[in-house]
Design a protein around this motif. Structure first.
Motif, short mmCIF file in Angstrom:
data_model
loop_
_atom_site.label_atom_id
_atom_site.label_comp_id
_atom_site.label_asym_id
_atom_site.label_seq_id
_atom_site.Cartn_x
_atom_site.Cartn_y
_atom_site.Cartn_z
N UNK A 93 0.75 -1.17 0.02
CA UNK A 93 -0.09 -0.15 0.11
C UNK A 93 0.90 1.39 0.00
N UNK A 94 2.12 1.28 0.61
CA UNK A 94 2.75 2.45 1.12
C UNK A 94 3.48 2.89 -0.39
N UNK A 95 3.93 1.90 -1.24
CA UNK A 95 4.43 2.05 -2.47
C UNK A 95 3.66 2.65 -3.52
N UNK A 96 2.33 2.13 -3.37
CA UNK A 96 1.23 2.80 -4.32
C UNK A 96 0.68 3.92 -3.99
N UNK A 97 0.63 4.45 -2.57
CA UNK A 97 0.05 5.49 -2.22
C UNK A 97 1.02 6.72 -1.96
N UNK A 98 2.27 6.37 -1.46
CA UNK A 98 3.15 7.38 -1.21
C UNK A 98 4.41 7.62 -2.02
N UNK A 99 4.68 6.33 -2.90
CA UNK A 99 5.89 6.30 -3.54
C UNK A 99 7.14 5.91 -2.66
N UNK A 100 6.88 5.55 -1.27
CA UNK A 100 7.78 5.28 -0.29
C UNK A 100 8.47 3.90 -0.82
N UNK A 101 9.58 3.69 -0.35
CA UNK A 101 10.35 2.58 -0.90
C UNK A 101 9.83 1.20 0.10
N UNK A 102 10.27 0.05 -0.22
CA UNK A 102 9.75 -1.26 0.59
C UNK A 102 10.82 -1.16 1.71
#
Length: 492
Positions: A93-102
Motif C-alpha cells: 500500500x505504501x508503495x502505491x500511495x506515497x511512492x515510499x520504498x519497501x
C-alpha cells in the motif's frame, strides 16, 4: 471495508466503528505519485462530519477511560502483533500511495510495532503520586486521569510511524482519538492503523478517521481544534502549518504538542572514523529520499579531514540504488509529488548559480524523482543554507574548529535533531551540551529513533515529546485529591 487484505476503490469516514460518506457526498482523490493515477477516493468531510466524529469519540470516552488498564494494555499488544504480521500488505500500500520504498515501509512497520508495544506498558504504570501534607491524618495525592478526546494531525512522510506515535500513548492512557491523516496518504497515515486497532478489539468510537479535500483543510483543522469536547491536539508537519495549529490551539485554549521542521546538522570531527561517519551520514540524508523531519541537512566537517571524508561519502552515495520504490533494494525513491522534486531542483540551481559545487547528482527534476546529490561550498547567500531541504541533497560545510562547527550547527531557527561523529566520547558530550537541538546522537546519525526516548524539538522545531515514557503526562489531566482520616479543627 478494510484495505489490509485488498486494495479498495474507496473508503468512508470512520466514525463510531462504521464507514460513512461525507454528508455532502463529496469525495477527494488519493493519487499514486509515480503513475499519477487515482489510488482510491476518500470522503471530503465538512464541519458537520467533523462534529459527528467528535460525537463518537466523546461517547466512547467514559467507557474507554474506565476500561481496566490491563485490558487496554492487552488490546494494544494484540494490535502490535497484528501490525507486525501485515508488513508486506502495508509495504504494498505504501508503495502505491506515497511512492515510499519497501525499505522505508519496513522501518515504518518495525518502529510502529515497537512504539505500540512500548505505549501498551504505559496503561498499567502508576498514574499519580502520594504527596507530603502538613495536615495530620490527611492523605494527599496527585492523580492523573485521561484527558478526553485527542485530535491527531498525521503527515505522509513517515505515515505509520507518525500515526502510531500520535495516538498509541493517548489510547493507552484511556483517551479516544480522531485522526486527521494527510491528504497525500490517508490510508498509510490513518486508516491502516485504525483498521488494525479495530481488528484487535478496541471499542467502536475509540478510533475515528476524518479525511478532507486539500482545499478544505483550513476549515477542517479549525473545526477539529475548536470543538469544546476536544481536550488535546498533536501535530507533526511543517513549521508554517505548525504555527497555524499553534495559533488555533492558543485561541481555543487547547494543550498542543508540535513536532515541526528541522535544519539538522551532523558534525564530523577530525578524530572520527571516516568510513563509519560516511555510512551514517548517507543513511541520515538519503533514506526516504531525504523526506524525513530528522534527516541531516548540514554535514559539518573539520577541514583537515574534509577531503577524505567527502571522497568516502560521495563514493557511498554513488553506490545507492535509486529508482522505482517497488524494488526491495531501492533506497532513494520518488518524492511525494512533482512539485516537491521541482522545489529541490530549484534549491540546487540557486546554490550552483551562487557558487556551490555539485560533487554528484544535481540537475533538473525527473518527474517525481530527484537524484541523490552532494553539494560543497554552500554559503549563507544560498536558499539551501537556511531552508529545510526535505529531499535527497546533502550540503558539505568545512570548518577549522569545534567552536566554529557548533556555531554553524546552531545558526538556524530550527532545533530538531543533530549528531556528532567522534571517537572521543568526552569531546562528543562537551559538544552535545552546546547544541541547541532536541536530539543529539554521538557516534550515531540524526534519524536515530527509539519508542521510549523523548523525541521532540526546540525553537521553531516545536515543543513537547512524543516518546511513550514522556507523552503520558500530556495525555492526562492532573488533579489534587486529599482524604482525611479524622476531623480537623477550623479557625472559625
Amino acid at each position: 471495508m478494510s484495505v489490509i487484505s485488498t486494495t479498495t476503490a474507496s473508503r468512508g469516514l470512520l466514525i463510531g466503528g462504521k464507514e460513512v460518506p461525507a454528508m455532502s457526498g463529496r469525495t477527494t482523490d488519493d493519487v499514486n505519485p509515480v503513475t499519477g493515477e487515482v489510488y482510491l477516493t476518500v470522503p471530503a468531510a465538512g464541519p458537520a462530519d467533523v462534529a459527528l466524529a467528535i460525537d463518537a469519540a466523546h461517547r466512547a470516552f467514559p467507557g474507554w477511560a474506565a476500561t481496566a488498564p490491563s485490558a487496554r494494555r492487552g488490546l494494544l499488544q494484540k494490535a502490535a502483533d497484528l501490525l507486525e504480521a501485515r508488513a508486506e500488505a502495508f509495504a504494498d500500500i505504501m508503495v502505491e500511495e506515497t511512492g515510499g520504498t519497501r525499505i522505508w515501509a519496513g522501518f515504518n512497520i518495525q518502529l510502529s510495532v515497537d512504539l505500540i508495544r512500548q505505549a501498551a506498558t504505559m496503561a498499567t504504570r502508576p498514574t499519580g503520586a502520594l504527596l507530603a501534607s502538613d495536615v495530620p491524618g490527611e492523605w494527599s495525592m496527585a492523580v492523573r486521569e485521561a484527558a478526553g478526546v485527542v485530535v491527531a494531525f498525521v503527515p505522509w512522510n513517515g505515515p505509520l510511524i507518525l500515526c502510531a506515535r500520535a495516538i498509541a500513548v493517548a489510547l493507552a492512557m484511556g483517551n479516544p482519538v480522531v485522526i486527521r491523516p494527510s491528504e497525500d496518504a490517508p490510508i498509510t497515515s490513518g486508516y491502516f492503523l485504525a483498521d488494525i486497532l479495530a481488528e484487535a478489539g478496541l471499542p467502536e468510537g475509540v478510533v475515528n478517521v476524518v479525511t478532507n479535500d486539500r482545499n478544505d483543510a483550513p476549515v477542517i483543522v479549525e473545526t477539529l481544534i475548536a470543538d469544546e469536547r476536544v481536550r488535546r491536539v498533536n501535530f507533526t508537519g511543517s513549521t508554517p502549518v505548525g504555527r497555524i495549529v499553534g495559533e488555533l490551539t492558543g485561541k481555543y485554549l487547547k494543550p498542543v504538542m508540535l513536532e515541526l521542521g528541522g535544519k539538522n546538522p551532523i558534525l564530523v570531527l577530525d578524530d572520527a572514523d571516516l568510513q563509519f561517519a560516511a555510512h551514517g551520514v548517507t543513511f541520515a540524508r538519503f533514506m526516504n529520499a531525504g523526506q524525513i523531519c530528522l534527516s541531516v541537512d548540514r554535514v559539518i566537517v573539520h577541514n583537515g579531514i574534509a577531503d577524505a571524508f567527502t571522497e568516502a561519502f560521495v563514493a557511498k552515495v554513488a553506490e545507492l540504488k535509486q529508482g522505482e520504490p517497488d524494488a526491495h533494494d531501492t533506497l532513494v525513491g520518488p518524492m511525494i509529488h512533482g512539485r516537491a522534486a521541482e522545489r529541490v531542483a530549484e534549491l540546487v540551481a540557486d546554490a550552483v548559480e551562487k557558487g556551490a559545487r555539485v560533487l554528484i547528482g544535481g540537475g533538473p527534476a525527473q518527474g517525481v524523482h530527484y537524484p541523490a546529490t552532494v553539494l560543497d561550498g554552500v554559503t549563507p547567500a544560498m536558499r539551501i543554507y537556511s531552508e529545510e531541504v526535505f529531499g535527497p541533497v546533502a550540503c558539505i560545510f568545512r570548518v577549522e574548529t569545534d567552536e566554529e562547527a557548533i556555531a554553524l550547527a546552531n545558526d538556524t531557527p530550527f532545533g530538531l535533531s543533530s549528531a556528532v561523529f567522534t571517537e572521543n566520547a568526552g569531546r562528543g558530550l562537551a559538544i552535545a551540551r552546546q547544541l541547541r537541538h532536541g536530539n543529539v546522537h554521538i557516534n550515531d546519525q540524526s534519524i536515530a529513533d527509539e519508542p521510549q526516548a523523548p523525541v521532540g524539538g526546540v525553537k521553531d522545531s516545536g515543543f513537547g515529546h512524543f516518546g511513550s515514557d514522556w507523552g503520558a503526562e500530556f495525555f492526562t489531566e492532573t488533579r489534587w485529591v486529599t482524604v482525611a482520616d479524622r476531623h480537623r479543627d477550623y479557625p472559625v
